[in-house]
Scaffold this motif. Structure first.
Motif, PDB file in Angstrom:
ATOM      1  N   GLY A  39     109.037 -51.756  66.415  1.00 13.34           N
ATOM      2  CA  GLY A  39     109.365 -52.281  67.734  1.00 13.34           C
ATOM      3  C   GLY A  39     110.854 -52.439  67.969  1.00 13.34           C
ATOM      4  O   GLY A  39     111.674 -51.664  67.469  1.00 13.34           O
TER       5      GLY A  39
ATOM      6  N   GLY B 280     108.050 -56.081  71.403  1.00 14.47           N
ATOM      7  CA  GLY B 280     108.508 -56.093  72.784  1.00 14.47           C
ATOM      8  C   GLY B 280     109.344 -57.303  73.139  1.00 14.47           C
ATOM      9  O   GLY B 280     109.419 -58.275  72.387  1.00 14.47           O
TER      10      GLY B 280
ATOM     11  N   ARG C 264     111.026 -47.649  73.808  1.00 16.13           N
ATOM     12  CA  ARG C 264     110.566 -49.032  73.968  1.00 16.13           C
ATOM     13  C   ARG C 264     109.803 -49.497  72.732  1.00 16.13           C
ATOM     14  O   ARG C 264     109.112 -48.698  72.086  1.00 16.13           O
TER      15      ARG C 264
ATOM     16  N   GLU D 173     107.071 -50.964  72.456  1.00 11.97           N
ATOM     17  CA  GLU D 173     105.639 -50.659  72.552  1.00 11.97           C
ATOM     18  C   GLU D 173     105.305 -49.282  71.983  1.00 11.97           C
ATOM     19  O   GLU D 173     104.202 -49.053  71.495  1.00 11.97           O
ATOM     20  N   ARG D 174     106.283 -48.361  72.060  1.00 13.46           N
ATOM     21  CA  ARG D 174     106.019 -47.016  71.512  1.00 13.46           C
ATOM     22  C   ARG D 174     105.759 -47.102  70.016  1.00 13.46           C
ATOM     23  O   ARG D 174     105.035 -46.274  69.462  1.00 13.46           O
TER      24      ARG D 174
ATOM     25  N   LEU E 187     104.196 -49.491  68.389  1.00 14.88           N
ATOM     26  CA  LEU E 187     102.814 -49.918  68.198  1.00 14.88           C
ATOM     27  C   LEU E 187     101.843 -48.797  68.580  1.00 14.88           C
ATOM     28  O   LEU E 187     100.901 -48.477  67.845  1.00 14.88           O
TER      29      LEU E 187
ATOM     30  N   TYR F  27      96.087 -44.424  78.341  1.00 16.25           N
ATOM     31  CA  TYR F  27      97.289 -44.710  77.546  1.00 16.25           C
ATOM     32  C   TYR F  27      97.893 -43.440  76.944  1.00 16.25           C
ATOM     33  O   TYR F  27      99.088 -43.397  76.680  1.00 16.25           O
TER      34      TYR F  27
ATOM     35  N   ASP G 197      92.130 -53.384  77.329  1.00 20.32           N
ATOM     36  CA  ASP G 197      93.369 -54.163  77.287  1.00 20.32           C
ATOM     37  C   ASP G 197      93.259 -55.330  78.263  1.00 20.32           C
ATOM     38  O   ASP G 197      93.538 -56.482  77.928  1.00 20.32           O
TER      39      ASP G 197
ATOM     40  N   GLY H  65     101.096 -61.069  72.754  1.00 21.21           N
ATOM     41  CA  GLY H  65     102.361 -60.352  72.621  1.00 21.21           C
ATOM     42  C   GLY H  65     103.436 -61.163  71.929  1.00 21.21           C
ATOM     43  O   GLY H  65     103.149 -62.133  71.210  1.00 21.21           O
TER      44      GLY H  65
END
Ligand code: IPM
Ligand code: MG
Length: 359
Positions: A44, A75, A87, A89-90, A92, A141, A248, A282
């Motif tokens: 992250g 994040g 980012r 998130e990429r 994860l 996604y 999600d 998160g």
């Protein structure tokens, strides 16, 4: 054999809550013979800051070599201006994709001690025990094409693709039916088959898979109705199975039934049961560094790791009982506090759970 656990604290409160989970693992090793070792790696925003990518090759290698992965959270606002490819998130999402962790199990259980912490009426939520199974490596996604562009009229456009092939639906279907077989044998498949062709296929394949599980009762629900039913009468559900983005959204919704998103663990499994375990919440930048985050979701994620990846139900039970005992003793982090409870910080909650483990 020594179990190797790759530990990825990540960003924000990730480092704080993972530290408590590690404390619990160490107690299990010292006092209860759990044969494991841990090794940390970056993921992250923390990885981006140190190496220029949210998903370093070394992290992937460590996770591939490990028997299981424990992740905190990724994040934060600091990295929001970055291009999507960089980012947090990429990191994860890359890990989920590379390790093919297609089956995401998100149990939503209300601890009786926390009935007052839920925003819903006690009679609506007490006794709640649902399992949401979210497809994790497909759907909108990951579907191609995706992106942003400027069209011929000079207008900006954004687009994503909801895509599933039937083998992807079938494999998550099998996991869902098998999970239902171990519970109350009711499976609700959530789709939007009235509007989206892709989820019409989803429904069709679920019906086909159901033929192999005559002991499980399959029902179908549109996702909008499912969201409503989750807050109207959540106890009607046993196991739910759904597309990546629907899962999600619905799992955050289900989390609030249990009083706090800080209570919910998750397991993301590949076809051999190897997995990554993480709280469903998160990185909570708003409370980072204050020592107030709830570590329970992460500690319960360790219990899921022991149960699903290490087949160690005994130690998994120990953790779950210790969490119950800490709650019984009145310890509450801010997110689950109510009148008459003991306001407890992150590490004090970890200590309370450890004390209960050793008691
Ligand atoms: C989750 C999270 C992630 C997701 C984010 C952090 C990429 O919301 O695990 O539910 O959207 O899957
Ligand atoms: Mg989410």
């Amino acid at each position: 054999m020594t179990m190797k656990i790759a530990v990825l604290p990540g960003d924000g409160i990730g480092t704080e809550i993972v530290a408590e989970a590690i404390k619990v693992l160490h107690v299990l090793r010292e006092d209860f013979g759990l044969d494991m070792e841990t090794e940390e790696a970056l993921i992250g925003g923390a990885a981006y800051d140190a190496t220029g990518t949210p998903f370093p090759e070394a992290t992937l290698k460590l996770c591939q070599a490990a028997d299981a992965v424990l992740l905190g959270a990724v994040g934060g606002p600091k990295w929001e201006p970055l291009d999507y490819s960089l980012r947090p998130e990429r990191g994860l999402l890359g890990l989920r994709a590379e390790l093919e962790l297609f089956a995401n199990l998100r149990p939503a259980i209300l601890y009786p001690q926390l009935v007052a912490a839920s925003t819903l009426k006690a009679e609506v939520v007490s006794g709640l025990d649902i399992m949401i199974i979210r497809e994790l490596t497909g759907g909108i996604y990951f579907g191609q094409p995706r992106g942003r562009r400027v069209n011929a009229d000079g207008e900006r456009e954004g687009f994503n693709t909801l895509y599933y092939k039937e083998s992807e639906i079938r494999r998550i279907g099998h996991i869902a039916f098998q999970t239902a077989q171990k519970r109350n044998r009711r499976l609700c498949s959530v789709d939007k088959a009235n509007v989206l062709e892709c989820t019409e296929l989803w429904r069709e394949v679920m019906i086909e898979v159901s033929k192999e599980y005559p002991d499980v009762e399959l029902s179908h629900m549109y996702v909008d109705n499912a969201a409503m039913q989750l807050v109207r009468a959540p106890k009607q559900f046993d196991v739910m199975v759904t597309e990546n983005m629907f899962g999600d959204i619905l799992s955050d919704c289900a989390a609030m039934l249990t009083g706090s998103i800080g209570m919910l663990p998750s397991a993301s499994l590949d076809k051999n049961g190897k997995g990554m375990f993480e709280p469903i919440h998160g990185s909570a930048p708003d409370i980072t560094g204050q020592g107030v985050a709830n570590p329970i979701a992460t500690i319960l994620s360790v219990a899921m790791m022991l149960r699903y990846s290490f087949n160690d139900a005994v130690n998994a039970d120990r953790i779950e009982k210790a969490v119950t005992a800490a709650l019984d003793a009145g310890y509450r982090t801010a997110d689950i506090a109510s009148q008459g409870t003991l306001k407890t910080g992150t590490s004090a909650m970890g200590d309370a759970i450890i004390a209960a483990l050793r008691a």
